[in-house]
Write a protein that holds these residues in place. Structure first.
Motif, short mmCIF file in Angstrom:
data_model
loop_
_atom_site.label_atom_id
_atom_site.label_comp_id
_atom_site.label_asym_id
_atom_site.label_seq_id
_atom_site.Cartn_x
_atom_site.Cartn_y
_atom_site.Cartn_z
N MET A 204 10.00 11.51 -7.50
CA MET A 204 9.70 10.60 -8.61
C MET A 204 10.22 9.20 -8.31
SD MET A 204 9.98 12.84 -12.14
CE MET A 204 9.34 11.56 -13.23
N TRP A 205 9.99 8.74 -7.08
CA TRP A 205 10.18 7.33 -6.76
C TRP A 205 8.91 6.59 -7.17
CZ3 TRP A 205 12.30 7.21 -1.05
CH2 TRP A 205 13.67 7.50 -1.07
N TRP A 206 9.03 5.64 -8.06
CA TRP A 206 7.88 4.87 -8.51
C TRP A 206 7.82 3.59 -7.70
CZ3 TRP A 206 4.81 7.58 -11.65
CH2 TRP A 206 5.36 8.71 -12.24
N THR A 207 7.05 3.60 -6.63
CA THR A 207 6.83 2.54 -5.63
C THR A 207 7.88 2.54 -4.54
OG1 THR A 207 8.05 0.69 -6.68
CG2 THR A 207 5.80 1.08 -7.42
N GLY A 208 8.98 3.29 -4.66
CA GLY A 208 9.95 3.34 -3.58
C GLY A 208 11.35 3.59 -4.11
N PRO A 209 12.36 3.62 -3.22
CA PRO A 209 13.73 3.90 -3.64
C PRO A 209 14.31 2.84 -4.55
CG PRO A 209 13.66 3.26 -1.32
CD PRO A 209 12.24 3.46 -1.76
N TRP A 210 13.66 1.68 -4.63
CA TRP A 210 14.12 0.63 -5.54
C TRP A 210 13.68 0.90 -6.98
CZ3 TRP A 210 11.11 -0.01 -1.21
CH2 TRP A 210 9.74 -0.10 -1.42
N MET A 211 12.84 1.92 -7.22
CA MET A 211 12.47 2.29 -8.58
C MET A 211 12.51 3.81 -8.73
SD MET A 211 9.13 1.23 -10.89
CE MET A 211 9.42 -0.51 -10.70
N ALA B 28 3.90 10.31 -7.13
CA ALA B 28 4.82 10.63 -8.22
C ALA B 28 4.08 11.01 -9.49
CB ALA B 28 5.75 9.44 -8.49
N THR B 29 3.03 10.26 -9.82
CA THR B 29 2.32 10.50 -11.08
C THR B 29 1.38 11.69 -11.01
OG1 THR B 29 1.13 9.37 -12.87
CG2 THR B 29 0.34 8.95 -10.66
N ARG B 30 0.86 12.01 -9.82
CA ARG B 30 -0.12 13.08 -9.71
C ARG B 30 0.49 14.42 -9.30
NH1 ARG B 30 -4.81 12.44 -12.06
NH2 ARG B 30 -5.93 13.58 -10.43
N ARG B 31 1.65 14.39 -8.65
CA ARG B 31 2.25 15.62 -8.16
C ARG B 31 3.75 15.71 -8.39
NH1 ARG B 31 2.46 20.95 -7.34
NH2 ARG B 31 3.79 21.50 -5.58
N GLY B 32 4.47 14.66 -7.98
CA GLY B 32 5.92 14.73 -7.96
C GLY B 32 6.54 15.04 -9.30
N LYS B 33 6.05 14.39 -10.37
CA LYS B 33 6.67 14.60 -11.69
C LYS B 33 6.53 16.05 -12.17
CE LYS B 33 2.72 13.08 -14.52
NZ LYS B 33 2.24 12.02 -15.43
N LEU C 44 0.82 -1.21 0.00
CA LEU C 44 0.00 0.00 0.00
C LEU C 44 0.86 1.26 0.00
CD1 LEU C 44 -2.87 -1.01 2.45
CD2 LEU C 44 -2.93 -0.93 -0.06
N MET C 45 2.00 1.21 0.71
CA MET C 45 2.92 2.35 0.68
C MET C 45 3.46 2.56 -0.73
SD MET C 45 6.54 2.92 2.67
CE MET C 45 7.37 1.73 1.60
N ALA C 46 3.79 1.45 -1.42
CA ALA C 46 4.29 1.55 -2.79
C ALA C 46 3.23 2.17 -3.69
CB ALA C 46 4.69 0.17 -3.30
N ALA C 47 1.98 1.76 -3.53
CA ALA C 47 0.89 2.34 -4.33
C ALA C 47 0.76 3.84 -4.05
CB ALA C 47 -0.42 1.62 -4.03
N GLY C 48 0.89 4.23 -2.77
CA GLY C 48 0.79 5.63 -2.42
C GLY C 48 1.92 6.47 -3.00
N LEU C 49 3.15 5.94 -2.94
CA LEU C 49 4.29 6.65 -3.52
C LEU C 49 4.12 6.81 -5.03
CD1 LEU C 49 7.26 5.02 -1.57
CD2 LEU C 49 6.55 7.42 -1.46
#
Length: 254
Positions: free
Chosen positions: A236-243, A73-78, A64-69
């Protein structure tokens, strides 16, 4: 002389368009998986299987955290990231810019706001798996809502076969698009096409989640200078620091 644009039109101001979700199946999968895992944790406790509950709750929360991140990213961060990237180009306001894989116009229209005397061109194949509701009519409506419809041109085209003459654009940008080309040769061709249509002295800026080391090598091979490759941080972490998202940029020799 550098032209100015209205500060109220900056991306930090409220956006009027509707920009959808990048690769919408991804947060849907994470959200469904997280919900299912949390439900299983509750069921496991009810059934007297306490050993199963901790990992179910832990992995459910991570999903759920990954979905939130992703959604941030897609709605604000980018938008925040590209605001800075476009500021770094130090545009005069009369340039011609190309956005590869423009989708519903998140980067295209952000650039167009900076071009009161210029032109922003967007190319896309308009596939909904790349962005929800991806359609040129939607991008046109967003341009109308943002007040920049007279500054943009949309093209249905493949990034590996751009319908433009050599040296057409002052800058070429791309956000999370080139990795959608499935084969390495195709991605290299897209980079070559981007450099081909860039004018001498023009700047190429690519933000992507994969293959950025190869993009960097391609720009070196093609003779660009002032090449950089850097991460853009948690926005712009897509699901977390691993992406994470990485930006590769370079300048075409004059």
């Amino acid at each position: 002389m550098k032209l100015s644009y209205d500060i109220a039109s900056r991306p930090s101001a409220r956006r009027q368009g509707k920009y959808g979700v990048d690769a919408p199946y991804v947060p849907a999968i994470y959200g469904a998986a997280g919900t299912a895992l949390l439900a299983w944790g509750v069921i496991a406790l009810a059934l007297g299987i306490p050993a199963a509950a901790p990992w179910a709750f832990s992995y459910g929360c991570l999903a759920l955290m990954a979905a939130g991140l992703y959604m941030y990213a897609t709605r604000r961060g980018k938008f925040v990231v590209w605001d800075k990237l476009l500021d770094d180009l130090a545009l005069r306001g009369d340039e011609s810019i190309l956005d590869l894989g423009c989708g519903r116009g998140a980067v295209l229209l952000t650039a167009a706001r900076r071009l009161p005397e210029g032109r922003a061109h967007g190319v896309d194949l308009w596939r909904s798996q790349d962005q929800s509701g991806n359609d040129p009519a939607v991008t046109e409506r967003n341009a109308q809502a943002e007040g920049v419809a007279d500054r943009i041109e949309l093209h249905t085209a493949d990034m590996t076969r751009l319908p433009f003459e050599d040296g057409t654009f002052d800058a070429v940008v791309s956000s999370l698009a080139i990795h959608n080309i499935s084969d390495s040769a195709g991605r290299t061709t897209a980079i070559e096409e981007a450099v081909r249509v860039l004018r001498p002295g023009g700047r190429l800026v690519i933000a992507d989640i994969r293959n950025t080391r190869r993009y960097h090598a391609d720009l070196q091979r093609l003779g660009l200078h002032s090449i950089t490759r850097r991460g853009v941080g948690a926005r712009m972490w897509w699901t977390g620091p691993w992406m994470p998202t990485t930006v590769v940029s370079g300048t075409k020799p004059t």
